[in-house]
Write a protein that holds these residues in place. Structure first.
Motif, mmCIF file in Angstrom:
data_model
loop_
_atom_site.group_PDB
_atom_site.id
_atom_site.type_symbol
_atom_site.label_atom_id
_atom_site.label_comp_id
_atom_site.label_asym_id
_atom_site.label_seq_id
_atom_site.Cartn_x
_atom_site.Cartn_y
_atom_site.Cartn_z
ATOM 1 N N ILE A 153 0.837 -1.204 0.000
ATOM 2 C CA ILE A 153 0.000 0.000 0.000
ATOM 3 C C ILE A 153 0.868 1.248 0.000
ATOM 4 N N PHE A 154 1.922 1.238 0.815
ATOM 5 C CA PHE A 154 2.831 2.379 0.904
ATOM 6 C C PHE A 154 3.459 2.667 -0.466
ATOM 7 N N LEU A 167 3.857 5.648 -5.772
ATOM 8 C CA LEU A 167 3.771 5.641 -7.236
ATOM 9 C C LEU A 167 2.612 6.501 -7.722
ATOM 10 N N LEU A 168 1.507 6.484 -6.985
ATOM 11 C CA LEU A 168 0.355 7.304 -7.362
ATOM 12 C C LEU A 168 0.698 8.788 -7.295
ATOM 13 N N ILE A 169 1.416 9.180 -6.257
ATOM 14 C CA ILE A 169 1.822 10.581 -6.101
ATOM 15 C C ILE A 169 2.770 11.002 -7.218
ATOM 16 N N LEU A 170 3.695 10.128 -7.562
ATOM 17 C CA LEU A 170 4.702 10.468 -8.563
ATOM 18 C C LEU A 170 4.161 10.438 -9.990
ATOM 19 N N LYS A 187 6.877 17.521 -7.667
ATOM 20 C CA LYS A 187 6.640 16.116 -7.334
ATOM 21 C C LYS A 187 7.420 15.726 -6.077
ATOM 22 N N GLY A 188 8.643 16.223 -5.978
ATOM 23 C CA GLY A 188 9.441 15.952 -4.788
ATOM 24 C C GLY A 188 8.803 16.531 -3.540
ATOM 25 N N LEU A 200 5.827 15.640 1.492
ATOM 26 C CA LEU A 200 4.650 15.857 2.332
ATOM 27 C C LEU A 200 3.995 14.521 2.698
ATOM 28 N N PHE A 201 3.972 13.606 1.749
ATOM 29 C CA PHE A 201 3.441 12.272 2.032
ATOM 30 C C PHE A 201 4.261 11.584 3.127
ATOM 31 N N LEU A 202 5.585 11.666 3.015
ATOM 32 C CA LEU A 202 6.453 11.032 4.010
ATOM 33 C C LEU A 202 6.305 11.687 5.373
#
Length: 316
Positions: free
Chosen positions: A16-17, A22-25, A268-269, A274-276
């Motif tokens: 899932i992680f 991959l979805l974000i990128l 994107k970075g 932000l996700f991390l």
């Protein structure tokens, strides 16, 4: 790391992680708020399977993203705002930081969190928070809370500002200046101003770019204020690179030609960082946060919005 619905299978957690990364990128439709929310879902609901690595990775990625955003700063365009725009920018920035710090004391908000919320309100929302956080050594919890406050207020401003502008019959120039001063993130400024008119969009965008440059001196001053036992102020290297990136993008045609591509990668970075950051937040950490920071951010935003509107409306 405590979470609400822990998944028993480490393989499923990792799957899932990685899928969310991959979805974000790969997806062009996700914004900063969605990336942070996805991270919080992992951290609070599912569990972060890479928690030993994501904290350091998010810090490095934040700095790299900030440097990349420097390639989106056109110094020629910033200079076109003129003395009037510079005056509005400096006066509103100084006043916002001062009021924000006073409100932080009133609501007993931790100093670093107060500084992040104030800087995000004063300059350019999430980008300012991202640049400020490493300089003052803010932790993931403080960064996430500050970003969350800014994103909520951004969403509200995007919808209500054009309506207020039309109701008060603001000119294109007046609305552009107001949006640049009172709305946090550049994306929301662009969104609100584009709904108001082309002239408002141009004015708001250039003024917001001018405000973005104030990240540099503010980060340097903040680094000095929050230095620990160091006798000398160390200029954050990523801020030096941020300035260098804007200079190269402005004056070297070869760099300017590739700057849009670099800016895409940088954004994107920033989304991934932000996700991390969200994934690093635990339920126990959130429970330790009072409602004070949100009310501080809301009140600061209302003061800035109303005061700047009254001044611009009166001067115009």
């Amino acid at each position: 790391m405590p979470k609400l619905f822990p998944l028993s299978s480490p393989l499923l957690q990792k799957s899932i992680f990685i899928a969310l990364v991959l979805l974000i990128l790969l997806t062009p439709y996700l914004d900063s708020a969605t990336a942070l929310l996805a991270g919080l879902v992992v951290g609070l609901l599912l569990g972060n399977p890479f928690s030993t690595h994501t904290d350091k990775a998010s810090n490095i990625l934040l700095k790299a993203a900030v440097v990349g955003l420097g390639f989106g700063i056109d110094l020629h365009q910033v200079a076109e705002t003129g003395l009037r725009g510079i005056f509005y920018t400096f006066a509103s920035l100084a006043a916002t930081m001062l009021v924000g710090l006073l409100l932080g004391k009133l609501f007993y908000t931790p100093k670093r969190l107060t500084h992040l919320v104030s800087a995000g309100t004063a300059i350019c929302g999430g980008s300012a928070i991202a640049a400020m956080a490493p300089a003052i050594k803010a932790n993931s919890q403080e960064i996430s809370v500050a970003l969350g406050i800014v994103f909520v207020l951004n969403a509200v401003a995007l919808f209500i500002f054009p309506s207020v502008g039309h109701m008060l019959h603001l000119t294109q120039e007046q609305f552009g200046i107001w949006a640049a001063i009172a709305i946090h993130d550049t994306s929301s400024v662009v969104g609100a101003a584009s709904r108001y008119g082309d002239e408002a969009l141009q004015i708001a965008t250039t003024l917001k770019l001018t405000r973005a440059l104030w990240i540099v001196p503010l980060v340097l001053v903040s680094g000095f204020l929050f230095k620990s036992e160091e006798k000398k102020l160390r200029i954050p290297f990523f801020i030096v690179l941020f300035v260098l990136a804007s200079v190269l993008s402005t004056f070297l045609p070869a760099v300017a030609a590739v700057s849009p591509a670099i800016l895409v990668v940088a954004k994107k970075g920033l989304l991934l960082s932000l996700f991390l950051i969200g994934a690093n937040i635990s339920l126990s950490a959130l429970r330790s946060i009072s409602a004070g920071p949100f009310w501080q951010g809301l009140l600061l935003w209302l003061i800035v919005s109303v005061t700047s509107l009254l001044l611009i409306y009166g001067i115009g």
